[in-house]
Design an enzyme around this catalytic site. Structure first.
Site, short mmCIF file in Angstrom:
data_model
loop_
_atom_site.label_atom_id
_atom_site.label_comp_id
_atom_site.label_asym_id
_atom_site.label_seq_id
_atom_site.Cartn_x
_atom_site.Cartn_y
_atom_site.Cartn_z
N ASN A 217 0.84 -1.21 0.00
CA ASN A 217 0.00 0.00 0.00
C ASN A 217 0.87 1.25 0.00
O ASN A 217 2.08 1.19 -0.22
CB ASN A 217 -0.92 -0.02 1.22
CG ASN A 217 -0.14 0.05 2.52
OD1 ASN A 217 0.86 -0.65 2.69
ND2 ASN A 217 -0.56 0.89 3.44
N CYS B 276 2.00 3.00 2.38
CA CYS B 276 3.02 3.08 3.43
C CYS B 276 3.79 1.77 3.62
O CYS B 276 4.51 1.62 4.61
CB CYS B 276 2.38 3.50 4.76
SG CYS B 276 1.47 5.05 4.66
N GLU C 15 3.18 -1.27 4.57
CA GLU C 15 3.03 -2.20 5.69
C GLU C 15 1.91 -3.22 5.48
O GLU C 15 1.81 -4.18 6.25
CB GLU C 15 2.79 -1.43 7.00
CG GLU C 15 1.36 -1.05 7.33
CD GLU C 15 0.90 0.22 6.63
OE1 GLU C 15 -0.14 0.77 6.99
OE2 GLU C 15 1.61 0.67 5.68
#
Length: 831
Positions: free
Chosen positions: A516, A518, A520
């Site tokens: 995604n 970020c 994670e």
């Protein structure tokens, strides 16, 4: 990014003595009454110090020559004489909580600010009181940050009490009245009022503990108040911090059964939030209990290789951005530049034009003007457009081929890293041509073991097939382009696809192609495809086959508070994790059912896997409090021990929830079911073997459980350090438009200073990698992990940092954050 702006002054009006007396009498007569709306032309007083009682109110008609300074209110239309003694008493009341602070110079500054002027606006006086307190924060006196918070807190109490007509000294008014009033104003939804009886809401209101407001530092309280507390359209203050926590708790527990236990669960959720032991994701913090908005942060779409699929994905991403979500978009299926379209060669423009469309969407579809949309685009390192892709964010070159507002990420197999190590050749292909000739896509395979597996066999098969065109490059040259872009722009992020899919607990049901925004979230993905479009009368009916459109629902443990000795019912306990994690998992699971997602296939995927992302923040804060230096084996060992424990408690909590509510629909055949999840992580102790056996029988409620997000905003609200990152600096000055404010590390003192002394750009990044690898073993998804390097870092050192991350088994890395520090100051990278 700073969130520490000075509070903006607002117009103010103060009720007359008769108004105040009438409101007080009404509040006494019916404590639970719905708060009356203020008069249309009334807004709140901005005075942080108690107003004079009505009987003591100075005569505002006193001749000007008898008063040296006036305090003005109501946009200057109302004024009262300045009273130094009264102001001093107000300061002394706050100072009584912090007797160690030297208050004399602070008073001189405040008195001087007022007394050298003919008139001072009440709002400006409060701003000055807060700013002067903030300005005095230093290593020896970090408590000034809390002092400033007390001043701001009183301002919030006073504004809320004026708008809701109750006595400021009560701090909090009627919770039932707040729900009814804000529902009438279309701020709150009616969900809580429908789900709970008035008696239950009165009971809930009694849970509110105003004393927990004292846990806030100023910048966290200010961020919470200005961005997340419910206000009306005029931005007038109604909801207070403890009411936000209680509203979230009530909203998330509204469908719990049996009803007799529901209020106990509300109490547990409120306990967890109000003590700042955890935080929810920012969309949940922003939207729970209010009208509109969804509760999840992260989404991932897989873009189909068709005109319809590409534009449908663009529309879906726009809808997610409108709702406040960040999006990752995997473009590995999209044919490359020069590929054939409908059999006509050299027709495709490749991925870059479509990424530019996504770039425009990210800019155009913002979140109600508060911030622009955020999109990360992922591409495989063997895709023939990878070189143009790596240049997308550069400032030089042809700007028609640039997309500066998306974030780039590269999907990397082990085979590529091995080619970089040996300085070997690497081959780039068009995925459409591979599919046409071979009947499959390369990205649909991964290496099941390090150094062997299906992907490398398929890749070698494509290389050997002379019918397939390819571009031959040196793997190290591609990696150089990656590093050049990272030092200039911080991107691309790195996604180590083989390790991701080897450790995917749901590999029986799909593949993970990318992450995604970020880095994670790691969950099964597939494109949504249009099946048919038919005309039925005056209607056009479109049927689409839903793919796995990934959603993740996040919340985070505050390590800086939850993993320390705590007083619990008079007893000292080691920490609160055993009590905290079960309620946190339940809250996350309930988000799935309550969510109103903007994309229908996201709802289908969300309910299919019931994925959650329990994470953490405050790692550096915790190390400082434990007296553990960052660059030590002790920190690595502690990371391993702590995250194994968090993982155990999370798996256990999801298993217990499955016994109560059932497993996620794809549980059978998963690594949870067959025990491979536990074997792959070498969980061989008796407690893990017992849990594995219980999970095989009872299942787990959620297909994925752990993910460590950046969570900078919520960490700031909770007064701790972001994610698993080192702090930027133990103490520094942040430049604002018209002043500088000091910023101190959480819990900074002469005792914790040595553990904070080396900030992000001076701690050993190789130690950070090792520390994170120990943590990653216990996280079934991934971790937003940044590198902090000097901009003058040697290419060989940065390359070795990436190679170490890959060798140590990291699944993803996030930004390469560079800083113009002197290379001589960088001990870890100069040796």
């Amino acid at each position: 990014m700073s969130n520490h702006n000075t509070p903006a002054a607002e117009p103010a009006i103060e009720p007359t003595a008769a108004d105040a007396a009438a409101a007080a009498a009404a509040a006494t007569a019916t404590a639970a009454a719905k708060p009356a709306a203020p008069a249309p032309d009334a807004v709140e007083t901005d005075d942080a110090i108690p107003a004079p009682r009505a009987t003591d109110m100075p005569d505002t008609a006193t001749a000007d020559q008898d008063v040296a300074t006036w305090i003005t209110k109501e946009a200057g239309n109302r004024r009262i004489p300045y009273d130094r003694a009264r102001l001093e008493r107000a300061i002394d009341r706050v100072h009584a909580e912090f007797p160690q602070l030297d208050i004399a110079d602070y008073k001189r500054s405040v008195f001087g600010f007022v007394e050298r002027k003919d008139a001072v606006n009440a709002d400006d006086l409060v701003d000055h009181l807060i700013r002067e307190a903030e300005a005095r924060v230093d290593v020896a006196a970090p408590e000034w940050e809390i002092f400033a918070a007390r001043l701001y807190l009183h301002r919030l109490y006073k504004r809320a009490s004026r708008n809701r007509f109750y006595d400021t000294e009560q701090k909090y008014g009627s919770y039932v009245g707040l729900q009814e009033s804000l529902a009438d104003r279309n701020v709150y939804s009616n969900d809580i009022l429908r789900a709970y009886s008035k008696e239950e809401l009165v009971e809930a209101g009694k849970m509110i503990d105003p004393g927990r407001d004292k846990l806030f530092a100023y910048n966290g309280l200010y961020l919470l108040a200005t961005r997340y507390l419910a206000t009306d359209t005029s931005r007038a203050v109604y909801e207070l911090p403890q009411e936000r926590w209680l509203t979230i708790a009530l909203y998330l527990m509204q469908d719990e059964k049996p009803r007799e236990r529901r209020m106990q669960l509300v109490g547990e959720a409120y306990w967890a939030l109000s003590n700042l032991y955890m935080t929810v994701a920012t969309p949940t913090l922003q939207n729970a209990g209010k009208i509109g908005g969804q509760l999840s942060s992260c989404f991932i779409d897989t873009v189909d290789d068709s005109l319809q699929g590409i534009y449908d994905s663009n529309t879906d991403i726009a809808r997610v951005s409108k709702g406040g979500g960040g999006v990752g978009a995997y473009l590995g299926y999209v044919r490359s530049s020069g590929s054939a379209i409908r059999g006509v060669p050299n027709s495709s423009g490749g991925v870059v034009p479509w990424i530019k469309q996504l770039n425009n969407t990210a800019v155009s579809v913002d979140q109600l003007g508060q911030r622009k949309g955020a999109v990360a685009v992922y591409l495989d390192v063997w895709h023939r457009d990878i070189e143009a892709f790596l240049d997308l964010r550069l400032n030089n070159g042809d700007q028609r081929l640039r997309a500066h507002d998306v974030f780039t990420s590269v999907c990397i197999p082990d085979l590529f890293m091995e080619a970089v190590e040996r300085r070997g050749d690497w081959y780039l292909f068009d995925p459409h041509e591979v599919k046409r000739i071979k009947g499959w896509y390369l990205q649909d395979f991964f290496d099941e073991k390090r150094g062997e597996g299906t992907f490398r066999k398929k890749y070698e098969e494509v290389v050997a097939d002379e019918r397939i065109a390819r571009k031959t490059v040196k793997a190290i040259d591609i990696f150089k382009r990656i590093m050049v872009s990272q030092l200039e722009t911080g991107n691309p992020f790195m996604f180590y696809r083989d390790e991701v899919n080897r450790k995917n607990p749901n590999k029986h049901a799909g593949m993970v192609y990318s992450s995604n925004l970020c880095t994670e979230i790691l969950q099964n993905m597939s494109p949504t495809r249009m099946m048919q479009e038919i005309i039925s009368g005056n209607q056009i009916v479109t049927t689409r086959q839903a793919g796995d459109f990934v959603v993740c629902n996040l919340s985070s443990v505050n390590l800086g508070r939850a993993v320390l000795p705590q007083e619990d019912q008079g007893d000292l306990i080691t920490d609160v994790l055993e009590r905290l994690i079960p309620i946190q998992v339940r809250m996350l699971d309930n988000v799935i059912d309550l969510n109103d997602l903007p994309v229908p296939q996201a709802t289908i995927t969300n309910r299919k896997y019931r994925a959650i992302g329990l994470g953490t923040f405050g790692w550096h804060h915790l190390l400082a409090q434990k007296g553990i230096h960052w660059n030590t084996p002790e920190a690595e060992d502690f990371s391993d021990e702590l995250y194994e424990r968090i993982n155990f408690l999370t798996v256990q909590a999801s298993m217990e929830l499955a016994k109560e509510k059932g497993t996620y629909s794809a549980f059978l055949g998963s690594d949870w079911h067959n025990g491979e999840y536990f074997r792959a992580r070498d969980y061989n102790s008796s407690k893990w073997l017992e849990l594995s056996a219980q999970v095989a029988v009872n299942g787990v409620r959620n297909g994925w459980l752990l993910a460590v997000a950046p969570n900078m905003s919520t960490a700031q609200i909770a007064g701790s350090t972001a994610s698993i990152d080192p702090i930027y600096s133990a103490f520094y000055y942040e430049e604002k438009k018209d002043y500088r404010r000091p910023v101190a590390a959480p819990g900074l003192s002469l005792e914790t200073w040595p553990y904070y002394e080396k900030g992000a750009y001076k701690v050993d990044q190789f130690a950070s990698v090792r520390q994170n690898a120990r943590r990653q073993r216990h996280v079934d998804q991934s971790i937003s992990f940044n590198f902090y390097v000097p901009s003058t870092i040697r290419a060989s050192t940065l390359l070795e940092l990436h190679m170490t991350a890959w060798r140590e088994g990291l699944k993803t890395t996030y930004y390469v954050r560079s800083n113009d520090i002197d290379i001589a100051e960088c001990e870890w990278c100069s040796s």
